[in-house]
Each structure stands twice: as C-alpha cells, then as structure tokens.
Design a protein around this motif. Structure first.
Motif, PDB file in Angstrom:
ATOM      1  N   PHE A 189      -5.749  -1.049  16.045  1.00  0.00           N
ATOM      2  CA  PHE A 189      -7.006  -1.530  15.465  1.00  0.00           C
ATOM      3  C   PHE A 189      -7.077  -1.223  13.972  1.00  0.00           C
ATOM      4  O   PHE A 189      -7.576  -2.033  13.183  1.00  0.00           O
ATOM      5  N   ASN A 190      -6.589  -0.072  13.580  1.00  0.00           N
ATOM      6  CA  ASN A 190      -6.589   0.263  12.155  1.00  0.00           C
ATOM      7  C   ASN A 190      -5.655  -0.650  11.369  1.00  0.00           C
ATOM      8  O   ASN A 190      -5.950  -1.024  10.225  1.00  0.00           O
ATOM      9  N   ARG A 191      -4.540  -1.026  11.986  1.00  0.00           N
ATOM     10  CA  ARG A 191      -3.618  -1.937  11.305  1.00  0.00           C
ATOM     11  C   ARG A 191      -4.241  -3.309  11.108  1.00  0.00           C
ATOM     12  O   ARG A 191      -4.013  -3.962  10.088  1.00  0.00           O
ATOM     13  N   ARG A 192      -5.037  -3.751  12.060  1.00  0.00           N
ATOM     14  CA  ARG A 192      -5.639  -5.079  11.981  1.00  0.00           C
ATOM     15  C   ARG A 192      -6.819  -5.138  11.016  1.00  0.00           C
ATOM     16  O   ARG A 192      -7.395  -6.196  10.815  1.00  0.00           O
ATOM     17  N   GLN A 193      -7.190  -4.009  10.429  1.00  0.00           N
ATOM     18  CA  GLN A 193      -8.300  -3.978   9.477  1.00  0.00           C
ATOM     19  C   GLN A 193      -7.828  -3.855   8.036  1.00  0.00           C
ATOM     20  O   GLN A 193      -8.576  -3.393   7.177  1.00  0.00           O
ATOM     21  N   LYS A 194      -6.591  -4.275   7.780  1.00  0.00           N
ATOM     22  CA  LYS A 194      -6.082  -4.153   6.413  1.00  0.00           C
ATOM     23  C   LYS A 194      -6.852  -5.033   5.446  1.00  0.00           C
ATOM     24  O   LYS A 194      -7.219  -4.615   4.348  1.00  0.00           O
TER      25      LYS A 194
END
Length: 1020
Positions: A189-194
């Motif tokens: 999820f953190n990766r998809r919020q770049k």
C-alpha cells in the motif's frame, strides 16, 4: 473402408483387450474350422487353453464362440445396414455337436476379466463426472460427490482424495486474490502511494466509489450505485457524510498583534469579516474570507479560506502566544503559503515535533523484496529481519501536495511567527443534513473520568489522568458534555449560530458500535430544559467550552500511537463471558480529543435559508476509520466529490476551484477542463458531434472572461462616443444596445487569413451579412484597442470578481423587478441605496472597469441549463412577445455560416494529393511534400479556428456572461444555473430595461439555437 471409417474403428478398438478382434470390412472365410474341445481333430492345432492365439468373428445376432467346432458351409459374412449379417439370407449356422465345459469356462473367464479391466481402467485425463452425457452433468458435481450417480460416487471420492495430495507449482503470475496476499500488505500500500496519496478511508471508498486522481490524492468521485436523488434526500431530510481530510491546514503561532499585522494586508473589510472579527478572534466561531495578494485588493485574488483561532486562556491577555489554523483547498495551498510566508517574513525552515511520513522504499529495496517473493513462492512466508530487532512497518499517511523532503515549518527572525504545514495531520469529516447532530450524539460518547491510577507515566493515556486531577478541567468537561447532549434534541443544525465551535474529549467509538445498522433520530426529550436550549440557540457555545486538546500536537501524537488495534479489540470481544455484551476497558480505553464546527449551509438569498447545514468533525490522524464506520452505522449516507458540487450548487455558492476565474487555481482548472472536453469532442466523428461554428458558439469548452469584459468596455465606450457626436434619437440609441450595425467601416480590418479567405469566396446572402458584421466588429476592436489599453494602463485594471458587500447589495436591489408603486421602490432610499441612475452606474464602472459578478439564474419555463451556457441580453421584440404570450419560451438564433468548411475541404484534398504523390515519388520527396507549413494550425470541423472575433456581438443577442454550474434543481422544481456576467454589461442592460421586466435574461446552451427566458438574481 475409407480413412475416416478406419480412424473411427481404431478409436473404437482402443479400449478392447488384445485377445478380442472385430472383423472389419468384407471378410470371406470359406471352409474355415475353429478349434474347440471336442469333435474330430482334423487339421487341428493344439491349444494352450487360452484364447490369445485364436480369432473370433462376432455377428450382430449371436455371440462368437471361438472354441466351438463349426461346420462352415459355402457362405459369406459381409456388412449390411444395421449390423453384421451372415449371408445369403435364410442359410442357417451349424451348431457344434459338443463342448468341453472346463476349457469353455476358462476361455470365458479370461475374456470377462479383460472386459472388466477395460471398463474400470481410465484411458483419458477426464474426471468421472466428465464421462457422463451432457444432459446428466451438473456444475455441483465437481465439488459435491453426492450429485453423481451412485455407481460413480465411490470412484469420484477416490479422485477427490487424490487431488488433495497433488502438489501443484504456484504460478508467478498470481491471481487477484494472491496479489492481495502480499508478503507485507502495508509495504504494498505504501508503494502504491508514490504519486497519489490515500486518505485513511481509501480502502472503504475504493470498494464502493468511482475513484479519481486529483490534486495529489486518490479521491472518491461518486458512488457506484445510482444515488443522485438519494444523496439529495439525505442532505435535505437525513444526513450525508463526506471525507474532507484532503483539505490543507496551515498553522500560525506567535503573538496575536504580529499575526494580525502580517495578515491584514491580505484581506479587506469590504468583502466581509477579517481575521480580527471579535467572535472569531476569541475562538468562539469559525470565520471565512477571501485572501488576496498583499495590498492588491480587488485584484490578484488567491482563494477562499476558513480559519479558527485557539481560545485564549484569559480574555485580557493579548501578548500570549496564539495559534491560528487556516483551512484551504489543496489547489490553493502553494500560492497562499508563499504569500503568507512573504507577509510574515518566515524564510528560515525549522524542524518541529510533527510526525513526518516514513520515506518509501528505494528501488534496491523494492528489488530485494521482489526477489524474496520469488524465492518464497509456495512456502511459508517469513521475512529475513523477523526477530527481536525487526521494526514494524508503519502506514504512510502523507501529504499529496508537498515533497516529503521539503521543509514543513518556517520561522520569522523578526516577528517570531512560526508557520507549520499540518496537512494530513488531522482528519476532517463533514456531516450535512438535519440529523447530523443526532448521529453525532449517538455515535460519540464523552470520555469517562479516571482520577486514580497506579503509575501515570506508564499508562498509555496518562495525559487524560493528569487532566482529570484538575477540578477546573473536570468542571469544563462536564459543561461540554451537557451542551453536547443538548444537541441531540435540536431539529436542525441551522438553528445554532453559524460557525459555532465545540471542543470535546470522547471515548473510543468502536466500543459503542451497534450490531446492526440503525437510523438515528432527534430526541425531543433531551430539550426539556428550555432555558438552556434557548440560550444555546441565541448565544451559541460559551468561549470556555470551545477548548480542545486537539490543539496540542504532543497529545495528538500520543493518541495516535496508543490506539488499540481492531484485532486486539475483536479479541477482547471474543473473550467476553456473555457474547454481544458491552465491552468495558476502563482506564485502558482510548480518549480522543475532537473539535466540532457548525457549518451554516445556505446563508444567501431569502429562500431555503439554512439548507445544507451540518457539522465538521476534526480528529487526530490514525482514527479515521474508527469514526467513519460508527457514523455509517447510525444512518449516514456517504457522498463524494460530485455530491460536494451538488451541495454547493444548491447553496448557490461558488465551488472551489472552478468558480473562481480570477484565481490562479481557477485558471488552471479551466484550462484542464477545456483540454479534456476538446479531446472528447475530437474523438467523435464529425457527423455525430455538433458544429459549433454554425450554431454561433465561439467558445464551447471555455469561458473567455478577459475578452468578454474587454468587449463590453469597448462596446459601452464606443456607444458613448457615438451618442455624443451624432446625438441619435432615443429609439436608435436603444436599438444600438441590442443590435450590431452592419455599416462597413472605412479602415481595413486585420482579421485572420483563414477567416478572410473563406469569407471572400462566400456567395450566400447570410454569409455576406455575417462577413460585414464581423468586419465591422473587428474594425471597432482595432480602432478602440489603443484607447482601451491606455485606459487599462492608467487604472491598472485587470480581470476581477466583484466581492464588495455594499455594491453587491446595491446590484441585488436593482436586479429585481420594481414597479413604481411597489413598497421595495419606496424603501430603497431609506436603506441608503441609490436609485438606478447613470451617475451611479458610472461610479461603479470607474472603480471596476473589467469586473465579473456572481449571479444565480432561474428559468421561467422548461429547460435545463448546462455548463458554458451563454447568458444573453434580450431584445425589445422578445419582451413584446413575452408580454403578449406568457407561455412564450424565447427566440431562436439563426443558423450561422461556416467559413472554415471550404478550407477544411481544401486541406483534406491536399492531403489526398500528397498521399498519391508519395506513392509515385521517392520517400524523401514524399516526406518533403507532406510536411505542414510552419505556423499553420490544423483546422477542426465544427470549431472556430484562430483568434476569436467580438464575443458580445457575434450573435443576434448580446452576450452577457457564461454559466459555470447548471442543472435541473430538485429543490425548486425547475432549471437553475450559477455563473458570472460582466459588470459593465449588467449595468448597461438594467439601465435600458423597463422596470417591470428588469432582471430578465435569455440563456442558450452551446449546442442549441433556442433561447430561454430566465431571471437573474444576486444573492448576498
């Protein structure tokens, strides 16, 4: 046999035993003898007791007996229709004289065992249920053995047991469900919020809403279900819930005098209240205003904001440090932040104790994570850093409007003011509707008081235990609780003073979550104390009760970090002795500081006052879903960005940023919208899209505000000069206001080449008339351009929106119909308002030469306006027909000629010729011929190309403005629209209209020729 029959026969013989052979084709066997166990052994070969060395001919009428000695006669066995026959017909087969029982039984036993083996042994990869006929198959047979016939259930059960032990290799291209099971879902999820940050309610919205990527966030646009009317009913009768956590918050800390001194040049008291308003400065109310660049009012507008002051400790102390929160839309953040930093002289970045989102994984770390995934496919997933030294991965709650590496706090060395960016440090939910405070009182319960405890430092909520030790804090908490309970019996939030603030400390709302969804209703029994309710409705919440611990960043950080997870909470519920009973946590229960802010709803005009009112809830980050679900379980319906636009439209207030054309964010929004609409228009074939040139629509996808105000300024200026020089009669003067004279000008106009060539070759009379009018309009613009530019340079005038309360009230009184004997006309001088005279109009135009006015429009008859609808001035003939026939809808625009059609046809012919030349010539010559001319713009059929002519006089009715929001209104039952009109054009129209018909305009959509009457109103 043919090849096909041979293949079919071979397929049929595939499962037969080796000792049985079918005769195929035409077989002649004369005088053949079969060995058996008896008879005279003439030319008999010894047999071993088995049947593998013997062949048998099977007929359709009798079973073969290879061991029987048959006396064969001269007959032939051949294939006929219906089976194998022995011929000729009527010839009988000789019966053997005797058989040996033991040998016969032994041969038969071998054949039966071979047959059973062939039946039971499966020769294909199909399952048992797949061998059944299609009419007997059922979908449930693949997983339910009992759906099969009884004779096959045992075999199917064995197949199912075998399938469990079969080990299949996992595919690297995982399915959707497997992708969800990430090695660490938080990392994924953190990766998809770049690029676009998520709100805390993103996962909930993504399952139920159409998501869009806007302003650096991923936001819910509209629900996937049809809910337009349901959301309107919720705003009107129940409650609508929205997540406004993407709004930005700027905090200013410092002395009150220094903050007011720095911010006062950015606002004007002419537009309303400022940062120094008494009720707002005390912290009792929320204020709203429009910010401008320092000392640039009424131009260089930055955008609208709302603000909250932290309540004072003592009313007399002005030297203490104050806190100011400024809430604004994310599109306005950068411009306003830079201007505030310049006004406060905050240039030195500092580091505050605010949680910064953890940085995302680097590419090398991501690669190691993917390698770890590939290695562990099909195995138990364990991380290499699992153990005592491993650190739990935190959920990133970032700000989508700034770079994480940039500073977020600045200090001024001269004034001591500290500016902090608190975006995404708090959640902001908005509840709209009359039942919003009922939902709040049922979903939230004030925190219980705990005065005793062991070691307060080790307690996760030690700040609350320390607070409860102070008697004054306990008394204040009790007063806040009493006021909060009174809200549950009030009919609507609109009854409370606008912008009222109430501070609270509540318990964990997940503990009081009901098992089923319910609808919260107002309880009149809570309003039995009429005196307290009357005082609350008249004076609002006392200043002391506006205090909240949410202003303390250390407490908010502690509340976020010590939140009990949903997993632990569910585990505690499962351990209850009585399932479903109330969970009591005692001192371990979380205490959350929140802030309730009343939203006034519709405050302008005279109809539907208070519609759309509600409450805003401010709470610390990390607690979004803990409050979101309880609100929904009490009957709140959730809306998205589309519902927010509808809410502002029904309130008749401008929407951010589309309805602020003098703001940089509004200009950028208009450009993006025009680009998207143009791409959508070009995707359709020319025969399936409107030709806006023939419809007389110059700008179907944007609103040329600059040219509109400039054309009206030139129009009025030229009209004054012509009236002074020639002094025409009144009738001719009135006609010049609505009609464009087609007398040719002596000077040659400088129009675009594209328009000029097509107009010169036109032969139709309508086209000639169009050309002459356009020539004159262009000539007038060229002649008066220098005069207008000199005047603009002298006054420094640019495009602006009129926001002066005094002038707007004056225009509002002028726009309404005012018969001579009406009371409004007699009351106007007593209110201090001037009459509609030429001197009053000139004084307004001199101060605001190129200004726009925000207006609301209501259609008199049928029709539903849409964005970019043209607001035009009706002619005298229109009023005459309307007075004769009250059901008259409106005039129609005559169809215009398309001066670009011939050029487009020539352009297409040229392209065809170039393609033909490319086929015959060399590649280099063909490329040289195909290059477009430098500076030549590609023409689009149906759109105006090149610089626009005069927008006000292009059609038969003078253009006054454009609609920015419009649709059928379910609140009024007719079409309503909101938009801007030119101030100069509005005054010119009102001064020329009769008193009884004053304020009437006509609307025309971009893709229509029909004008429709509407009444214009300015609500203040």
């Amino acid at each position: 046999m043919s090849n096909a029959k041979e293949r079919k026969h071979a397929k049929k013989m595939r499962n037969q035993p080796t000792n049985v052979t079918l005769s195929s084709g035409f077989v002649a066997d004369r005088g053949g003898k079969h060995h058996n166990g008896g008879g005279k052994p003439q030319k008999q070969e010894p047999h071993s007791g088995t049947s593998r060395q013997r062949q048998t001919k099977i007929t359709a009428h009798s079973l073969p007996e290879p061991h029987v000695n048959e006396q064969s006669s001269s007959r032939v066995t051949f294939k006929k229709k219906g089976g194998w026959k022995t011929g000729p017909e009527g010839t009988s087969q000789e019966i053997p004289k005797y058989i040996t029982a033991s040998t016969f039984a032994q041969a038969r036993a071998a054949e039966i065992s071979a047959m059973l083996k062939a039946v039971t042994q499966k020769s294909s990869n199909s399952l048992v249920f797949q061998t059944l006929p299609r009419h007997m198959r059922r979908r449930a047979m693949s997983h339910n053995v009992k759906r099969l016939p009884r004779r096959l259930q045992e075999i199917a059960q064995k197949e199912a047991e075998k399938a469990v032990h079969q080990k299949k290799e996992h595919s690297k291209n995982k399915c959707h469900k497997a992708r969800r099971c990430h090695i660490n879902r938080m990392l994924e999820f953190n990766r998809r919020q770049k690029k676009n940050k998520w709100l805390e309610t993103h996962i909930w919205h993504a399952k139920r809403f159409h998501m869009v990527k806007k302003w650096g966030y991923c936001l819910g646009e509209r629900p996937t279900v049809k809910s337009h009317r349901a959301c309107y009913r919720a705003m009107t009768n129940r409650c609508l819930l929205q997540d406004l956590s993407y709004y930005c918050c700027l905090e200013l800390k410092g002395k009150e005098e220094e903050i007011l001194k720095a911010l006062s040049p950015m606002c004007s008291i002419d537009t309303g209240l400022t940062f120094a308003a008494v009720h707002c400065l005390s912290g009792k109310r929320q204020g709203s205003l429009v910010l401008y660049q320092a000392n640039k009012y009424p131009r260089e507008m930055l955008g609208p904001v709302t603000f909250i002051w932290k309540p004072k400790r003592t009313s007399s102390d002005t030297s203490e440090g104050r806190q100011l929160w400024i809430w604004l839309h994310p599109t306005l953040k950068q411009d306003i932040l830079e201007e505030i930093k310049a006004a406060c002289h905050c240039v030195e970045p500092i580091k505050l104790a605010v949680c910064i989102p953890d940085p995302l994984l680097t590419p090398s770390q991501e690669k190691s994570q993917t390698e770890l995934l590939d290695e562990k496919i099909g195995k138990k997933r364990k991380r290499k850093d699992d153990g005592e030294n491993s650190k739990p991965i935190k959920k990133i709650v970032g700000d989508g409007t700034r770079d994480p590496c940039q500073p977020y706090s600045w200090i001024s060395p001269t004034t001591g003011i500290i500016i902090s960016d608190l975006t995404m440090e708090m959640n902001r939910f908005r509840l709209i509707g009359p039942l919003s405070h009922s939902i709040l009182t049922e979903a939230l319960k004030t925190a219980s008081v705990h005065m005793e405890g062991g070691d307060t430092e080790k307690t996760p909520h030690h700040w609350w235990i320390e607070t409860c030790k102070n008697p004054d804090s306990i008394s204040l908490h009790r007063r806040q609780e009493a006021i909060f309970e009174l809200l549950g019996g009030i009919t609507s939030p609109a009854e409370i003073p606008a912008g009222t603030i109430l501070g609270l400390t509540v318990g964990d709302p997940r503990i009081n979550l009901p098992q089923k969804k319910s609808k919260a209703l107002s309880d009149p029994e809570k309003c039995q104390d009429n005196e307290k309710v009357r005082q609350l409705l008249l004076e609002g919440v006392p200043v002391e009760c506006t205090h909240s611990f949410i202003w303390n960043q250390d407490i908010c950080k502690s509340v976020t970090e010590n939140k009990i997870s949903d997993q632990d909470l569910n585990r505690m519920r499962s351990e209850l002795l009585v399932p479903g009973s109330q969970l009591v946590l005692g001192p371990c229960e979380s205490k959350i500081p929140i802030l309730l802010i009343q939203q006034p709803g519709k405050v302008t005009g005279e109809d539907r006052l208070g519609w759309g009112s509600g409450w805003d809830v401010l709470l610390p980050k990390g607690w979004g879903m803990a409050f979101w679900i309880p609100f929904i379980y009490r009957g709140a319906r959730v809306g998205g960005l589309k519902e927010a636009v509808v809410h502002s439209q029904y309130k008749r207030s401008p929407n951010i940023p589309g309805d602020f054309p003098d703001c940089p964010a509004g200009i950028l929004f208009a450009e993006e919208q025009a680009k998207n609409l143009l791409e959508k228009y070009k995707r359709r074939p020319p025969a399936k899209r409107p030709n806006y040139v023939k419809l007389g629509t110059l700008a179907p996808f944007c609103c040329p505000w600059e040219q509109l105000t400039q054309d009206w300024e030139l129009r009025v200026h030229s009209h004054k000069e012509s009236s002074v020089v020639s002094s025409p009669p009144c009738e001719e003067s009135d006609l010049r206001r609505y009609e464009v004279s087609c007398t040719p000008m002596p000077e040659k106009t400088q129009l675009s080449d594209e328009v000029g060539t097509s107009l010169n070759h036109s032969t139709e009379p309508e086209e000639v008339m169009d050309t002459e009018c356009r020539d004159q309009a262009g000539a007038e613009r060229v002649i008066d351009q220098d005069v207008s530019e000199n005047r603009v340079a002298a006054t420094g005038s640019q495009l602006c929106v009129l926001r002066s309360r005094k002038l707007l009230k004056q225009l509002s009184a002028w726009c309404g119909p005012s018969p001579g004997d009406s009371r409004a006309a007699r009351r106007a001088p007593s209110r201090g308002q001037q009459g509609l005279t030429e001197e009053a109009c000139l004084s307004i135009v001199d101060h605001f030469p190129r200004a726009l006015v925000w207006v609301s429009l209501s259609l008199l008859r049928k029709g539903s306006p849409e964005p970019h609808t043209m607001i035009c001035v009706p002619a005298k003939d229109d009023f005459l027909q309307l007075s004769q026939d009250r059901h008259y809808c409106g005039p129609q625009e005559s169809k215009h000629s398309d001066p670009f059609k011939s050029k487009i046809l020539k352009q297409n012919e040229k392209k065809k010729m170039e393609r033909r030349q490319k086929r015959g010539h060399a590649i280099s010559e063909g490329l040289a011929l195909g290059d477009p001319a430098p500076g030549q713009e590609a023409l689009t059929l149906g759109l105006w190309s090149g610089p626009l002519p005069s927008v006000t006089s292009h059609c038969s009715r003078a253009l006054l403005g454009f609609v920015t929001q419009g649709d059928f209104s379910m609140a009024v039952g007719c079409g309503e629209a909101l938009g801007f009109v030119s101030l100069t054009g509005l005054l010119d129209m009102l001064s020329s209209q009769p008193a009884a018909e004053r304020g009437l305009v006509i609307l025309r959509p971009p893709a229509s020729l029909q004008y429709r009457f509407a009444r214009i109103a300015i609500e203040v």
